[in-house]
Every structure is written in C-alpha cells, then in structure tokens.
Design a protein around this motif. Structure first.
Motif, PDB file in Angstrom:
ATOM      1  N   ARG A  88     -22.697   7.964  59.260  1.00  0.00           N
ATOM      2  CA  ARG A  88     -21.453   7.484  58.649  1.00  0.00           C
ATOM      3  C   ARG A  88     -21.527   7.581  57.122  1.00  0.00           C
ATOM      4  N   VAL A  89     -22.708   7.375  56.584  1.00  0.00           N
ATOM      5  CA  VAL A  89     -22.891   7.525  55.131  1.00  0.00           C
ATOM      6  C   VAL A  89     -22.577   8.960  54.739  1.00  0.00           C
ATOM      7  N   CYS A  90     -23.079   9.918  55.497  1.00  0.00           N
ATOM      8  CA  CYS A  90     -22.813  11.327  55.205  1.00  0.00           C
ATOM      9  C   CYS A  90     -21.320  11.643  55.331  1.00  0.00           C
ATOM     10  N   ASP A  91     -20.681  11.100  56.369  1.00  0.00           N
ATOM     11  CA  ASP A  91     -19.235  11.312  56.526  1.00  0.00           C
ATOM     12  C   ASP A  91     -18.470  10.712  55.353  1.00  0.00           C
ATOM     13  N   ALA A  92     -18.883   9.532  54.914  1.00  0.00           N
ATOM     14  CA  ALA A  92     -18.221   8.865  53.800  1.00  0.00           C
ATOM     15  C   ALA A  92     -18.410   9.641  52.497  1.00  0.00           C
ATOM     16  N   ILE A  93     -19.611  10.143  52.268  1.00  0.00           N
ATOM     17  CA  ILE A  93     -19.884  10.942  51.066  1.00  0.00           C
ATOM     18  C   ILE A  93     -19.038  12.211  51.079  1.00  0.00           C
ATOM     19  N   ALA A  94     -18.935  12.857  52.235  1.00  0.00           N
ATOM     20  CA  ALA A  94     -18.112  14.066  52.350  1.00  0.00           C
ATOM     21  C   ALA A  94     -16.638  13.742  52.087  1.00  0.00           C
ATOM     22  N   ALA A  95     -16.174  12.589  52.576  1.00  0.00           N
ATOM     23  CA  ALA A  95     -14.772  12.208  52.374  1.00  0.00           C
ATOM     24  C   ALA A  95     -14.471  11.925  50.909  1.00  0.00           C
ATOM     25  N   VAL A  96     -15.394  11.306  50.206  1.00  0.00           N
ATOM     26  CA  VAL A  96     -15.200  11.002  48.784  1.00  0.00           C
ATOM     27  C   VAL A  96     -15.163  12.297  47.988  1.00  0.00           C
ATOM     28  N   GLY A  97     -16.045  13.201  48.267  1.00  0.00           N
ATOM     29  CA  GLY A  97     -16.057  14.488  47.588  1.00  0.00           C
ATOM     30  C   GLY A  97     -16.571  14.405  46.163  1.00  0.00           C
ATOM     31  N   GLU A  98     -16.187  15.376  45.385  1.00  0.00           N
ATOM     32  CA  GLU A  98     -16.651  15.498  44.008  1.00  0.00           C
ATOM     33  C   GLU A  98     -15.970  14.464  43.109  1.00  0.00           C
ATOM     34  N   PRO A  99     -16.704  13.909  42.153  1.00  0.00           N
ATOM     35  CA  PRO A  99     -16.130  12.924  41.229  1.00  0.00           C
ATOM     36  C   PRO A  99     -14.900  13.443  40.479  1.00  0.00           C
ATOM     37  N   GLU A 100     -14.857  14.731  40.157  1.00  0.00           N
ATOM     38  CA  GLU A 100     -13.706  15.296  39.453  1.00  0.00           C
ATOM     39  C   GLU A 100     -12.448  15.226  40.320  1.00  0.00           C
ATOM     40  N   ARG A 101     -12.617  15.454  41.615  1.00  0.00           N
ATOM     41  CA  ARG A 101     -11.489  15.387  42.551  1.00  0.00           C
ATOM     42  C   ARG A 101     -10.979  13.952  42.657  1.00  0.00           C
ATOM     43  N   VAL A 102     -11.895  13.012  42.707  1.00  0.00           N
ATOM     44  CA  VAL A 102     -11.517  11.596  42.771  1.00  0.00           C
ATOM     45  C   VAL A 102     -10.760  11.206  41.499  1.00  0.00           C
ATOM     46  N   ARG A 103     -11.261  11.643  40.343  1.00  0.00           N
ATOM     47  CA  ARG A 103     -10.611  11.348  39.063  1.00  0.00           C
ATOM     48  C   ARG A 103      -9.205  11.950  39.024  1.00  0.00           C
ATOM     49  N   ALA A 104      -9.045  13.173  39.521  1.00  0.00           N
ATOM     50  CA  ALA A 104      -7.728  13.821  39.530  1.00  0.00           C
ATOM     51  C   ALA A 104      -6.738  13.030  40.380  1.00  0.00           C
ATOM     52  N   TRP A 105      -7.183  12.547  41.542  1.00  0.00           N
ATOM     53  CA  TRP A 105      -6.290  11.752  42.389  1.00  0.00           C
ATOM     54  C   TRP A 105      -6.004  10.396  41.753  1.00  0.00           C
ATOM     55  N   ALA A 106      -6.992   9.801  41.111  1.00  0.00           N
ATOM     56  CA  ALA A 106      -6.765   8.525  40.421  1.00  0.00           C
ATOM     57  C   ALA A 106      -5.723   8.697  39.323  1.00  0.00           C
ATOM     58  N   ASP A 107      -5.796   9.811  38.600  1.00  0.00           N
ATOM     59  CA  ASP A 107      -4.794  10.085  37.571  1.00  0.00           C
ATOM     60  C   ASP A 107      -3.409  10.247  38.178  1.00  0.00           C
ATOM     61  N   ARG A 108      -3.321  10.905  39.328  1.00  0.00           N
ATOM     62  CA  ARG A 108      -2.024  11.071  40.000  1.00  0.00           C
ATOM     63  C   ARG A 108      -1.469   9.712  40.427  1.00  0.00           C
ATOM     64  N   PHE A 109      -2.339   8.898  41.007  1.00  0.00           N
ATOM     65  CA  PHE A 109      -1.879   7.579  41.442  1.00  0.00           C
ATOM     66  C   PHE A 109      -1.480   6.711  40.259  1.00  0.00           C
ATOM     67  N   SER A 110      -2.104   6.910  39.107  1.00  0.00           N
ATOM     68  CA  SER A 110      -1.712   6.123  37.927  1.00  0.00           C
ATOM     69  C   SER A 110      -0.278   6.447  37.516  1.00  0.00           C
ATOM     70  N   LEU A 111       0.160   7.681  37.762  1.00  0.00           N
ATOM     71  CA  LEU A 111       1.555   8.031  37.487  1.00  0.00           C
ATOM     72  C   LEU A 111       2.510   7.230  38.375  1.00  0.00           C
ATOM     73  N   LEU A 112       2.060   6.930  39.573  1.00  0.00           N
ATOM     74  CA  LEU A 112       2.888   6.194  40.534  1.00  0.00           C
ATOM     75  C   LEU A 112       2.805   4.686  40.360  1.00  0.00           C
ATOM     76  N   SER A 113       1.860   4.215  39.552  1.00  0.00           N
ATOM     77  CA  SER A 113       1.618   2.777  39.452  1.00  0.00           C
ATOM     78  C   SER A 113       2.647   2.047  38.590  1.00  0.00           C
ATOM     79  N   ASP A 114       3.414   2.771  37.795  1.00  0.00           N
ATOM     80  CA  ASP A 114       4.438   2.162  36.962  1.00  0.00           C
ATOM     81  C   ASP A 114       5.757   2.138  37.743  1.00  0.00           C
ATOM     82  N   PRO A 115       6.393   0.965  37.888  1.00  0.00           N
ATOM     83  CA  PRO A 115       7.636   0.888  38.662  1.00  0.00           C
ATOM     84  C   PRO A 115       8.745   1.800  38.144  1.00  0.00           C
TER      85      PRO A 115
END
Length: 126
Positions: free
Chosen positions: A18-45
């Motif tokens: 499950r740790v390996c599956d979770a690590i694969a799901a998280v992926g590369e830190p750059e990809r996570v940062r890109a999605w976090a940036d996208r979600f930040s656009l949605l965070s403002d009403p």
C-alpha cells in the motif's frame, strides 16, 4: 517496497504494497505542486464564481460576468487577469468588447463533475 526513496527505506511500514501504491499515486513533487497551484485558483470564491459562470455560459463579457457573479467590474477584470496568466481562460476581442471563455480542460472537467453532484447527497458541494 521498490518505490520507497532511499531516505525513507528504513522506516517501519505496516502494508508495504500500500505504501508503494500511495507513493505511485502521489507522483512527482512538481506534479503535486502544479495541481496545488490549480486548486489555489479555485479556492477564492470570486474566481470560482467566475469559472462556474464561464463554464456554463461560454464566452461572456466582463460587465456581464460582474452582473452574473455580483462582483464589481474591476474585481472581475483583476481575477480574469490572474486566470488568463495561469492559462485557464482566454479573451477574444470583438470590437471594444472582450469576451472570456474557459480553456483549461482539466478545470472544466472538474467544474463539470462538481456541478453534476447533488447538494447534500454525498456530492462534493455542501
């Protein structure tokens, strides 16, 4: 546990697969940062209201967006400038009028999914 980085390899795990599956799901830190940036656009009403309006109404002028969202023209313009810089929306000039449309397919799909959920029925929206 082939996916566990060397600096974490000595840590105790309960379910290694499950740790390996979770690590694969998280992926590369750059990809996570890109999605976090996208979600930040949605965070403002205000920005989210604009994106929802653009998603449903298609190309629409700033003043019409202001009326639809209850925002001031200047606030709409400022938010659209940010969304345009992020590549989420594009404006098309028609004489003196600029009509904006949503061009980011991943944001559009997310808004479509969120809009299809029933409020209070286990959906994503409260």
């Amino acid at each position: 546990m082939h996916l566990v980085p060397a600096e974490r390899a000595g840590q105790r795990t309960i379910d290694g697969h499950r740790v390996c599956d979770a690590i694969a799901a998280v992926g590369e830190p750059e990809r996570v940062r890109a999605w976090a940036d996208r979600f930040s656009l949605l965070s403002d009403p205000g920005r989210l209201s604009l994106l929802l309006a653009l998603h449903e109404a298609g190309p629409i002028a700033v003043s019409d967006l202001a009326v639809a969202t209850g925002m001031r023209d200047t606030a709409v313009s400022q938010a659209l400038r940010l969304l345009r810089a992020a590549g989420v929306v594009e404006g098309e000039k028609d004489g003196r009028i600029v009509r904006y449309r949503l061009v980011d397919a991943s944001i559009s799909a997310l808004l479509k999914h969120c809009g299809s959920q029933e409020a209070g029925a286990g959906g994503l929206l409260p």
